[in-house]
Enzyme design. Structure first.
Site, short mmCIF file in Angstrom:
data_model
loop_
_atom_site.label_atom_id
_atom_site.label_comp_id
_atom_site.label_asym_id
_atom_site.label_seq_id
_atom_site.Cartn_x
_atom_site.Cartn_y
_atom_site.Cartn_z
N ASN A 54 0.88 -1.18 0.00
CA ASN A 54 0.00 0.00 0.00
C ASN A 54 0.91 1.22 0.00
O ASN A 54 1.44 1.61 1.04
CB ASN A 54 -0.89 -0.04 1.25
CG ASN A 54 -1.89 1.10 1.26
OD1 ASN A 54 -1.89 1.95 0.38
ND2 ASN A 54 -2.74 1.12 2.27
N ARG B 229 -2.56 -2.17 -3.46
CA ARG B 229 -3.81 -1.42 -3.30
C ARG B 229 -3.72 -0.19 -4.19
O ARG B 229 -2.75 0.57 -4.11
CB ARG B 229 -3.99 -0.98 -1.85
CG ARG B 229 -5.12 -0.01 -1.69
CD ARG B 229 -5.34 0.32 -0.23
NE ARG B 229 -6.40 1.28 -0.10
CZ ARG B 229 -6.23 2.53 0.35
NH1 ARG B 229 -5.04 2.95 0.72
NH2 ARG B 229 -7.23 3.35 0.45
N HIS C 80 -12.60 2.69 -0.20
CA HIS C 80 -12.65 1.63 0.82
C HIS C 80 -13.27 0.34 0.29
O HIS C 80 -13.77 -0.48 1.06
CB HIS C 80 -13.43 2.08 2.07
CG HIS C 80 -12.79 3.21 2.80
ND1 HIS C 80 -13.49 4.31 3.26
CD2 HIS C 80 -11.50 3.42 3.16
CE1 HIS C 80 -12.65 5.15 3.86
NE2 HIS C 80 -11.44 4.63 3.81
N ARG D 84 -10.68 15.58 7.17
CA ARG D 84 -11.49 15.98 6.01
C ARG D 84 -12.93 16.24 6.47
O ARG D 84 -13.42 15.55 7.36
CB ARG D 84 -11.51 14.85 4.96
CG ARG D 84 -10.17 14.58 4.34
CD ARG D 84 -10.20 13.31 3.50
NE ARG D 84 -9.28 12.31 3.99
CZ ARG D 84 -9.39 11.00 3.78
NH1 ARG D 84 -10.40 10.53 3.08
NH2 ARG D 84 -8.51 10.17 4.27
N GLU E 288 -8.07 -5.40 4.70
CA GLU E 288 -7.92 -5.09 3.27
C GLU E 288 -6.73 -5.84 2.66
O GLU E 288 -6.79 -6.27 1.51
CB GLU E 288 -7.72 -3.57 3.10
CG GLU E 288 -8.99 -2.79 3.39
CD GLU E 288 -8.73 -1.43 4.00
OE1 GLU E 288 -8.18 -1.38 5.13
OE2 GLU E 288 -9.10 -0.42 3.39
#
Ligand code: AMP
Length: 409
Positions: free
Chosen positions: A11, A96, A184, A244, A382
């Site tokens: 990742n 990813r 996601h 965010r 993940e």
């Protein structure tokens, strides 16, 4: 180490590269054996690796005058990983990748044509995509024969209904790619796959999965397929996050540009790094810190988050026309009883009842027996999802069924 085959999962971000290594078991399963990261790329690089029990296996920091550009660091990491694997063979690398756009609906073996496709998608994810591409190219330069697989965070949402994918903007903009892609997806796919294993009846129904972490999004999943999600064109849409804001009126951006003379760089900084929990509380982007604080601004931030998560659960249920289960996952979703309790309380009108003890003890099912809607916690993984995809792309048998039914012919 045994003679098993292994997969490296990567990742790659702007200043860090996280990795995990899985070994293929005789049974078709995948065992996480160690993981780590290169951090501080471009500033003060370091390399750390831990085994599955979190024991530190390696810890190294480079000084400012040592050669430590990205390819050098990657070579160090790959050499370390290969040596650590001993006689086990590294079969492939799974990456990813944040943006798959309309082009990539499934994981793919990386070829030059795929890399060109990823380059075309850079404008969709300027903060992430270039780093994914750089890592893929650097690994290819070091090990040209090692297969690499790109797994997309957007792919799970690829087949959402058109209405869920479309902004009400002029059609030409939609046609050039300004649409909702979601994120996601690898987490949602893993959670849907686990749900099918543990609660197959629920997995056939209408499920809202709340991935609540440093970045947060919710997904409406009907019978294993993504129907709607709260993130859109970028990872800014949806609920408030660590730094965010989630959904804001776009008119605010016009106001900031006109009245405060803010340009794209300043707006990017505001929206990606200075808003959300940090901006509202003025204290921290970390939910743990906010929950422990007695500052009223921290309480206000937690309430703002829970309000919006509950609101979006309602929206996701409406998008798919039903609600048979709610699942919490990721850092906050898995570890924060107060947030789950508060979101649950806001959904009492729907018949949601949270069992306090089960919630505190992080039980797999945290709703009470009389709750009309079951509420579950499913820890996400993940990396394992990427490892499963990578193994499958290589034609290796992987245990369990895919969460998503096979694509229609
Ligand atoms: P993730 O992005 O999934 O790794 O989630 C990271 C976030 O999870 C952190 O920023 C924390 O706010 C949150 N988190 C982790 N542990 C806890 C906890 N015990 N209670 C509340 N929040 C937590």
């Amino acid at each position: 180490m045994s003679h098993n085959d292994a997969y490296l999962i990567v990742n790659a971000g702007s200043s860090s590269l996280k990795f995990s290594v899985f070994q293929a078991l005789e049974t078709g399963g995948l065992e996480a054996v160690f993981n780590g990261q290169i951090a501080g790329i471009g500033t003060q690089p370091s390399f750390q690796a831990k085994d599955a029990q979190r024991h530190v296996l390696a810890d190294r920091t480079w000084s400012a005058n040592e050669a430590s550009d990205r390819p050098t660091l990657l070579r160090f990491a790959l050499d370390w990983i290969t040596e650590r694997l001993g006689s086990a063979r590294l079969l492939a690398v799974g990456h990813r990748v944040v943006a798959g756009g309309r082009e990539f609906a499934h994981p793919v073996l990386v070829t030059e044509a795929v890399l060109e496709g990823l380059e075309r998608l850079v404008p969709l994810s300027p903060l992430h995509q270039p780093h994914h591409i750089a890592a893929i190219r650097a690994i290819r330069d070091l090990h040209p024969a090692l297969p690499q697989v790109a797994c997309f965070d957007s792919a799970f949402h690829h087949d959402m209904p058109l209405a869920a994918q479309t902004y009400a903007l002029p059609r030409a903009l939609t046609d050039e790619g300004v649409r909702r892609y979601g994120a996601h997806g690898l987490s949602f796919e893993y959670v849907a796959y686990r749900l099918r294993q543990i609660e197959p009846d629920l997995a056939d129904g209408h499920v809202v999965v709340c991935h609540l972490g440093n970045g947060s999004s919710l997904c409406a999943i009907h019978a294993g397929r993504g129907v709607d999600t709260t993130m859109g064109f970028t990872v800014l849409e949806g609920v408030p996050m660590g730094t965010r804001p989630g959904i804001v009126d776009p008119g605010i951006l016009l106001y900031l540009m006109r009245e405060k003379g803010m340009g794209a760089d300043e707006l990017e900084k505001l929206l990606y790094h200075q808003s959300g929990f940090l901006g509202v509380s003025g204290i921290s982007n970390d939910m743990r810190v906010l929950l422990e604080s007695d500052d009223p601004r921290a309480a206000e931030t937690v309430e703002l988050f829970c309000f919006n998560v509950a609101k979006q659960i309602g929206a996701m249920a409406a998008s798919m026309g039903g609600l048979d289960a709610i699942v919490f996952t990721a850092g906050i979703g898995e570890n924060s009883p107060p947030v789950r309790a508060r979101v649950g309380a806001k959904l009492e009108w729907l018949g949601v009842k949270i069992d306090q003890n089960a919630n505190q003890s992080k039980a797999p099912r945290i709703s009470s027996a009389s709750s009309r809607i079951p509420v579950l916690i499913i820890p996400t993984d993940e990396e394992r999802m990427i490892a499963r995809h990578t193994a499958r792309i290589l034609g290796r048998a992987v245990d369990g069924a895919s969460a998503t039914p096979a694509p229609k012919a």
